[in-house]
Design an enzyme around this catalytic site. Structure first.
Site, PDB file in Angstrom:
ATOM      1  CB  SER A   9      -6.369   1.847   0.141  1.00 37.59           C
ATOM      2  OG  SER A   9      -5.131   2.477   0.327  1.00 37.59           O
TER       3      SER A   9
ATOM      4  CG  ASP B 246      -3.085   1.056  -2.633  1.00 39.15           C
ATOM      5  OD1 ASP B 246      -1.874   1.372  -2.610  1.00 39.15           O
ATOM      6  OD2 ASP B 246      -3.764   0.931  -1.598  1.00 39.15           O
ATOM      7  CG  HIS B 247      -2.502   4.961  -3.429  1.00 39.29           C
ATOM      8  ND1 HIS B 247      -1.669   5.320  -2.393  1.00 39.29           N
ATOM      9  CD2 HIS B 247      -3.570   4.343  -2.864  1.00 39.29           C
ATOM     10  CE1 HIS B 247      -2.222   4.955  -1.252  1.00 39.29           C
ATOM     11  NE2 HIS B 247      -3.377   4.342  -1.498  1.00 39.29           N
TER      12      HIS B 247
ATOM     13  CG  ASP C 173      -2.105   0.919   1.063  1.00 39.61           C
ATOM     14  OD1 ASP C 173      -1.905   2.071   0.629  1.00 39.61           O
ATOM     15  OD2 ASP C 173      -3.238   0.497   1.370  1.00 39.61           O
TER      16      ASP C 173
ATOM     17  CB  THR D 133      -5.777  -3.090   0.929  1.00 42.45           C
ATOM     18  OG1 THR D 133      -5.446  -1.702   0.916  1.00 42.45           O
ATOM     19  CG2 THR D 133      -5.091  -3.796  -0.216  1.00 42.45           C
TER      20      THR D 133
ATOM     21  CG  ASP E 222      -1.193   4.344   2.781  1.00 40.93           C
ATOM     22  OD1 ASP E 222      -1.090   5.168   1.842  1.00 40.93           O
ATOM     23  OD2 ASP E 222      -2.114   4.372   3.619  1.00 40.93           O
TER      24      ASP E 222
END
Ligand code: MG
Ligand code: ZN
Length: 377
Positions: free
Chosen positions: A91, A305-306, A50, A144, A263
């Site tokens: 997410s 995811d990013h 993440d 997630t 993340d």
């Protein structure tokens, strides 16, 4: 003469050229050549870091005391990650794109942009006898992992999301989030419901060995501790246990493993937090790759995811021999995200494409009909 025959692949056929010399029983001798297309995977392991962009992956080159497992992948692609309502995804929309193949709005768990539930890959392959697992270092009902087994309008509906697990198609889960199972507003005790549905429930430590029962492993009230707080090898060890538990299934398995807190290190603009979580994730990738290497019929994918934090590896002042990590935002960013692939059908994951294509490529790989070309001379 060329005969093209399609065989529905239930099990693995090696990707080799098989030359059969067939002797005709009648007058003439014939040489028959059978060429099979590359083998299809029986298992898929999807690792999601993440918030892990290219600078985060690069940090595993500079700050990892061990060689990075990212270096072991032969195929790399890039994904575009926007949501339907925002250029920058969260997410929930990101994981829903991976799990169900649809772009959706930020906050969506297993629902499309019109809040209609969409089937997840876990639900779809369960009908073919393929088992599934999810592992996270967040609570197991966080956005997630949730997107692989639940359907909710909003990622914040934690009690509702957890309630999917006793009867979902998940056969193995490990992470935090105990309080959403045994201290619920509706008074239900999901631990009891899990046991009634064939789960072995562990709430204090990872079991030493895989059970023949399904596994529910909840080792923290909410998120798991950070690596800096002493989480230790939970993520690689849970991954090994999941592989041990699921790989006995003759029809194969799908396993999603999330390095959830990379993340959170990005949101906190805390490079030590981010890098320690990243190195733990890198080590976990090694567990998946080691299994895939000996197993031979497992596709391993690593993506995110990013990106989070606008993480940068600039120099320390004018010193080009010293990297000083820094951040440009406390939020997610819009940069493209790398995809790493190893194993049968890995080559499908090269190129630049949208995040929801990951789902379609996985589905295609695991459902692909093996076509066999038979040419006779
Ligand atoms: Mg997450
Ligand atoms: Zn985030």
């Amino acid at each position: 003469m060329v005969i093209i025959k399609s065989i529905n692949m239930k099990h693995f056929i090696p990707a080799i050229v098989v030359i059969l010399f067939l002797t005709s029983c009648k007058q003439k001798q014939e040489t028959q050549q059978i060429i099979t297309t590359p083998k299809t995977p029986k298992n898929i392991i999807l690792l999601i870091g993440d918030g892990t962009g290219l600078s985060q992956v690069s940090a595993s080159q500079y700050f990892n005391p061990n060689p990075s497992n990212f270096d072991r992948f032969p195929v790399v692609g890039l994904i575009k990650t926007s949501a339907t309502d925002k250029l920058i995804t969260d997410s929930a929309a990101g994981a829903t794109a991976f799990a169900s193949g649809v772009k959706s709005y930020n906050g969506a768990i297993g629902m499309d942009k019109d809040t209609i539930s969409v089937p997840t890959i876990v639900e779809e392959i369960a009908g073919r006898g393929i088992k599934s697992g999810v592992i996270a270092t967040s609570s197991i009902n966080h956005a997630t992992p949730a997107s692989f087994y639940a359907h909710a309008k909003s990622r914040g509906m934690y009690d509702e999301i957890a309630a999917f697990l006793p009867t979902s198609n998940i056969d193995f889960f490990a992470g935090g989030g105990l309080k959403f199972f045994n201290q619920r507003e509706d008074g239900r005790n999901l631990l009891t419901e899990l046991e009634q549905n064939g789960f072995q429930v562990d709430t204090t430590a990872l079991p030493k060995n895989a059970s023949t029962l399904k596994h529910a492993i909840l080792l923290a009230e909410t998120a798991m501790p950070t690596i800096l707080e002493g989480r230790g090898d939970f993520l690689p060890n849970a991954t090994q246990l999941a592989i041990d538990a699921l790989s006995t299934n003759e029809n194969g398995f799908f396993l999603m493993i999330e390095g959830s807190q990379i993340d959170w290190g990005g949101h906190a603009n805390n490079a030590d937090y981010l890098i320690s979580e990243l190195i733990d994730f890198d080590k976990t990738i090694g567990v998946a790759l080691d299994f895939a290497k000996t197993n031979g019929e497992t596709l391993v994918l690593v993506t995110a995811d990013h990106e989070t934090g606008g993480f940068t590896l600039g120099p320390d002042g004018d010193d080009y021999n010293k990297i000083k990590p820094s951040f440009s935002t406390k939020s997610h960013s819009a940069t493209m995200i790398p995809v790493f692939a190893y194993g049968p059908n890995a080559e499908d994951f090269g190129g630049i494409y949208e995040n929801n294509e990951i789902y379609h490529k996985m589905k295609s790989a695991i459902s692909k009909e093996e076509s066999t070309v038979v040419s006779q001379n």
